[in-house]
Design a protein around this motif. Structure first.
Motif, PDB file in Angstrom:
ATOM      1  N   GLY A 132      -2.602 -19.202  23.734  1.00 58.28           N
ATOM      2  CA  GLY A 132      -3.079 -19.151  22.290  1.00 58.28           C
ATOM      3  C   GLY A 132      -1.824 -18.851  21.332  1.00 58.28           C
ATOM      4  O   GLY A 132      -2.073 -18.771  20.107  1.00 58.28           O
ATOM      5  N   HIS A 133      -0.548 -18.968  21.930  1.00 62.51           N
ATOM      6  CA  HIS A 133       0.617 -18.801  20.938  1.00 62.51           C
ATOM      7  C   HIS A 133       0.612 -19.788  20.096  1.00 62.51           C
ATOM      8  O   HIS A 133       0.281 -21.038  20.074  1.00 62.51           O
ATOM      9  CB  HIS A 133       1.639 -18.790  21.897  1.00 62.51           C
ATOM     10  CG  HIS A 133       2.216 -17.450  22.369  1.00 62.51           C
ATOM     11  ND1 HIS A 133       3.634 -17.162  22.923  1.00 62.51           N
ATOM     12  CD2 HIS A 133       1.242 -16.469  22.479  1.00 62.51           C
ATOM     13  CE1 HIS A 133       3.351 -15.781  23.465  1.00 62.51           C
ATOM     14  NE2 HIS A 133       2.238 -15.435  23.247  1.00 62.51           N
ATOM     15  N   SER A 134       0.961 -19.320  18.538  1.00 60.99           N
ATOM     16  CA  SER A 134       0.800 -20.351  17.672  1.00 60.99           C
ATOM     17  C   SER A 134       1.511 -21.611  17.941  1.00 60.99           C
ATOM     18  O   SER A 134       1.055 -22.660  17.293  1.00 60.99           O
ATOM     19  CB  SER A 134       1.293 -19.595  16.261  1.00 60.99           C
ATOM     20  OG  SER A 134       2.419 -19.147  16.542  1.00 60.99           O
TER      21      SER A 134
ATOM     22  N   MET B  70      10.862 -17.629  18.820  1.00 63.63           N
ATOM     23  CA  MET B  70      10.114 -18.108  19.889  1.00 63.63           C
ATOM     24  C   MET B  70      10.167 -17.273  21.151  1.00 63.63           C
ATOM     25  O   MET B  70      11.347 -16.972  21.714  1.00 63.63           O
ATOM     26  CB  MET B  70      10.714 -19.592  19.919  1.00 63.63           C
ATOM     27  CG  MET B  70       9.891 -20.484  20.948  1.00 63.63           C
ATOM     28  SD  MET B  70      10.641 -22.295  20.870  1.00 63.63           S
ATOM     29  CE  MET B  70      11.291 -22.474  19.445  1.00 63.63           C
ATOM     30  N   CYS B  71       8.951 -17.336  21.944  1.00 60.16           N
ATOM     31  CA  CYS B  71       9.139 -16.764  23.223  1.00 60.16           C
ATOM     32  C   CYS B  71       9.690 -17.582  24.208  1.00 60.16           C
ATOM     33  O   CYS B  71       9.579 -18.797  24.063  1.00 60.16           O
ATOM     34  CB  CYS B  71       7.731 -16.055  23.336  1.00 60.16           C
ATOM     35  SG  CYS B  71       6.715 -17.171  24.424  1.00 60.16           S
ATOM     36  N   GLY B  72      10.200 -16.995  25.214  1.00 58.84           N
ATOM     37  CA  GLY B  72      10.564 -17.846  26.231  1.00 58.84           C
ATOM     38  C   GLY B  72       9.689 -18.962  27.027  1.00 58.84           C
ATOM     39  O   GLY B  72       9.988 -20.072  27.280  1.00 58.84           O
ATOM     40  N   ASP B  73       8.226 -18.541  27.021  1.00 55.26           N
ATOM     41  CA  ASP B  73       7.404 -19.381  27.568  1.00 55.26           C
ATOM     42  C   ASP B  73       7.112 -20.614  26.649  1.00 55.26           C
ATOM     43  O   ASP B  73       7.153 -21.955  26.864  1.00 55.26           O
ATOM     44  CB  ASP B  73       5.935 -18.590  27.833  1.00 55.26           C
ATOM     45  CG  ASP B  73       4.885 -19.386  28.355  1.00 55.26           C
ATOM     46  OD1 ASP B  73       5.369 -20.054  29.607  1.00 55.26           O
ATOM     47  OD2 ASP B  73       4.094 -19.933  27.901  1.00 55.26           O
ATOM     48  N   CYS B  74       7.114 -20.356  25.222  1.00 55.95           N
ATOM     49  CA  CYS B  74       6.918 -21.400  24.303  1.00 55.95           C
ATOM     50  C   CYS B  74       7.994 -22.467  24.366  1.00 55.95           C
ATOM     51  O   CYS B  74       7.937 -23.545  24.341  1.00 55.95           O
ATOM     52  CB  CYS B  74       6.631 -20.894  22.917  1.00 55.95           C
ATOM     53  SG  CYS B  74       5.187 -20.153  22.529  1.00 55.95           S
ATOM     54  N   HIS B  75       9.212 -21.870  24.690  1.00 54.05           N
ATOM     55  CA  HIS B  75      10.384 -22.542  24.821  1.00 54.05           C
ATOM     56  C   HIS B  75      10.525 -23.619  26.036  1.00 54.05           C
ATOM     57  O   HIS B  75      10.375 -24.862  25.564  1.00 54.05           O
ATOM     58  CB  HIS B  75      11.788 -21.743  24.709  1.00 54.05           C
ATOM     59  CG  HIS B  75      12.958 -22.454  24.394  1.00 54.05           C
ATOM     60  ND1 HIS B  75      13.503 -23.180  25.345  1.00 54.05           N
ATOM     61  CD2 HIS B  75      13.642 -22.811  23.295  1.00 54.05           C
ATOM     62  CE1 HIS B  75      14.714 -23.680  24.736  1.00 54.05           C
ATOM     63  NE2 HIS B  75      14.732 -23.402  23.393  1.00 54.05           N
TER      64      HIS B  75
END
Ligand code: ZN
Ligand code: ZN
Length: 602
Positions: free
Chosen positions: A533-535, A561-566
């Motif tokens: 659910g990250h924006s 940005m977090c590492g996962d979103c990247h």
């Protein structure tokens, strides 16, 4: 009084000039003649001759002669305020026209304080200011940011019943805006019976100056709805820069199209602001092609383009433009060097970066600011020289800010420098979720689980768990915002359905959610859900659902940005064959074919 020797000297000068010879012979100086001689005058030496002549013929006591001499001296490009003031002293009863001209002359010559002194003298001598006095006087207050004097002048405008004069009202809007009293600007604006282009322009540029960019665009819309269809280039620069700051490329693009339709030629300021728009909104190619086509480029144009290459890491291009601007005789400023240094950081050119850092001071006399130090810390840190970066911070002549410490923390996380990473995190005053993630990453890599738990606890205590990232994505000239775990959107169910599909596809590419990025103490399944659910993921899903035709998705986010979103975005760019440009505070990530332009360093 002027001595006879001076008069004789001027007399000789005059005899050399046919124009003045005639006057000399006539022994008179008719008013009409005088005015036309003044009009043709183009140096202070000529004014001195005419002045001498006026004294000689004993006409200086006639206010017409003295007044016009003062006005010409004060307002001509070649004039002299000192000389204007010296003639002014000889006038017994100067009128408002002369006072206004002196005030205007001082403002024109960047002496707004003297303009206010002249105004004081005007009041003391009982000369009533008029509708020509106030706009220029308010400009003096604006330049001085003298709100107290501005308020007093506003009161006087009321008293004299001039508060309905549109020029005065526009000047008031501008003065209050520049003095950061925007509510007073509004009050004046609302009370206007008739609003001109300048009224809108003053209000919009005031908002732009205060960083209130959304309001700028609302006002610009309001202006069109109000029937004010005209626009000028300076207003457009404010509006374009609002789009740039907000990352609204589509809206900026339609403004560009409007400009091309309505202006045969754009000035360098507008063209430069358009280049800035394209570059900062993630379209460096378009920015560069516009830059290349500019007929006139100034220092700012180069600065904007070099900074652009700094953001994207185009070191060779930035360097080439730097050489070009020096060859053209344009002086680089501190912004140009920020661009150059950050492009060096992207390219990993430590040697060259250090060389530019020296050249900046030695060759161009620019003292490094905290921003330049930020770039240098980034440069050294990326290259693994974390200790050198820390030494540089310690040697700084000014207090390092959050940006500098955050750069160090980023390098520490990348190169697993626990001790310096802790120091950096402690020095950041306004820690945000991204900083905590980096710190907890660092602890996790060193197996310090108690410290990881402590960081999580702190996030909850500081109330940061609610302050999660926000992303905006622009689609068909509308901007859609998403916060993490957002379910408020009308298309919410389709968006989550899309997320589900995306993850399913990503799994084939061996995507594995990085649960360590979730800083809350919940079970793994819940962590997985929180991550989905990250924006940024919501914004991407929404964009994929709605702009199948477009090759590029542009997202602007408020926190790192977090590492996962990247990792996730890299894979999405490959699977869905889209270019995804994410503006993450002051870094651009350009995801293409499964890779990011930041080379995983941000
Ligand atoms: Zn994320
Ligand atoms: Zn990246």
């Amino acid at each position: 009084m002027i001595g006879t020797s001076v008069l004789r000297q001027t007399h000789v000068l005059m005899l050399q000039d046919d124009h003045f010879q005639n006057l000399e012979c006539n022994h008179s100086f008719k008013e009409q003649e005088f005015i036309s001689v003044l009009k043709n005058c183009n140096s202070i030496a000529e004014i001195k001759q005419i002045h001498a002549q006026v004294i000689k013929l004993d006409l200086i006591w006639n206010s017409l002669y003295a007044n016009n001499l003062v006005v010409t001296c004060a307002l001509s490009d070649w004039g002299s305020m000192d000389y204007a003031c010296s003639i002014f002293q000889q006038i017994d009863d100067p009128d408002s026209y002369v006072f206004n001209s002196l005030i205007r002359g001082h403002v024109k010559n960047m002496n707004p304080e003297d303009a206010l002194y002249v105004f004081d003298e005007m009041l003391e001598r009982g000369v009533v200011p008029d509708n020509f006095t106030f706009p220029i006087l308010l400009k003096a207050c604006t330049n001085l940011r003298a709100i107290k004097e501005g308020n007093q002048i506003h009161a006087l405008i009321f008293k004299l019943g001039l508060d309905h004069d549109v020029y005065i009202q526009n000047s008031l809007i501008n003065m209050y805006g520049k003095c950061k009293e925007i509510q007073h600007s509004y009050a004046v604006f609302h009370n206007m019976e008739e609003r001109t282009l300048s009224s809108w322009s003053a209000l919009i540029s005031s908002h732009s100056g205060l960083g209130m960019f959304s309001d700028c665009l609302d006002l610009f819309r309001g202006m069109n709805e109000d029937g004010c269809r005209k626009t000028d280039e300076s207003l457009l620069v404010s509006v374009i820069s609002a789009c740039t700051h907000l990352g609204f490329l589509d809206l900026g693009r339609s403004l560009h199209a409007y400009l091309l339709r309505n202006f045969s030629k754009l000035n360098v300021a507008v063209e430069t602001s358009l280049v800035d728009l394209y570059v900062k909104c993630g379209s460096i190619e378009k920015g560069l092609s516009l830059f290349d086509r500019m007929n006139v480029k100034n220092q700012l144009s180069y600065s904007v383009m070099i900074s652009g290459f700094g953001l994207y890491g185009g070191f060779h291009e930035a360097h080439k433009l730097f050489v070009e601007m020096i060859e053209l005789g344009l002086q680089p400023d501190h912004v140009v060097y920020v661009g150059l240094l950050s492009s060096c950081a992207h390219a990993g050119s430590v040697e060259l970066g250090l060389e530019f850092f020296d050249r900046m001071r030695l060759e161009h006399g620019i003292e490094p600011t905290v921003q330049h130090y930020g770039c240098m810390v980034d440069l050294l840190g990326r290259a693994g020289k974390v200790k050198e970066a820390f030494a540089l911070i310690e040697g700084m002549s000014m207090e390092p800010n959050d940006v500098v410490w955050r750069s160090l923390l980023t390098s520490c996380r990348l190169h697993n420098e626990l001790r310096l990473g802790e120091i950096a995190a402690k020095r950041i005053l306004l820690l945000n979720v991204g900083d905590f993630t980096m710190l907890s990453d660092l602890y996790a890599r060193n197996g310090m689980w108690d410290d990881v738990a402590a960081v999580r606890k702190e996030i909850v205590e500081m109330g940061l768990s609610r302050n999660l990232g926000k992303c905006t994505v622009e689609m068909k000239r509308r901007v859609y915002a998403f916060v993490s775990q957002d379910r408020s959107h009308s298309d919410s169910s389709r968006i989550y359905e899309m997320i589900h599909q995306m993850e399913w596809q990503l799994r084939f590419e061996r995507y594995c959610p990085d649960l360590s990025q979730v800083l809350f103490d919940v079970d793994d399944e819940e962590k997985r859900q929180l991550l989905s659910g990250h924006s940024q993921k919501l914004a991407i899903a929404f964009a994929l659902l709605n702009n199948s035709g477009s090759r590029v998705i542009r997202i602007v986010r408020n926190v790192r940005m977090c590492g996962d979103c990247h990792a996730y975005t890299k894979l999405v760019s490959m699977i869905y064959e889209k270019e995804i440009v994410v503006k993450d505070r002051n870094v651009f990530h350009r995801f293409r074919d499964g890779r990011c332009s930041c080379r995983d360093y941000w």
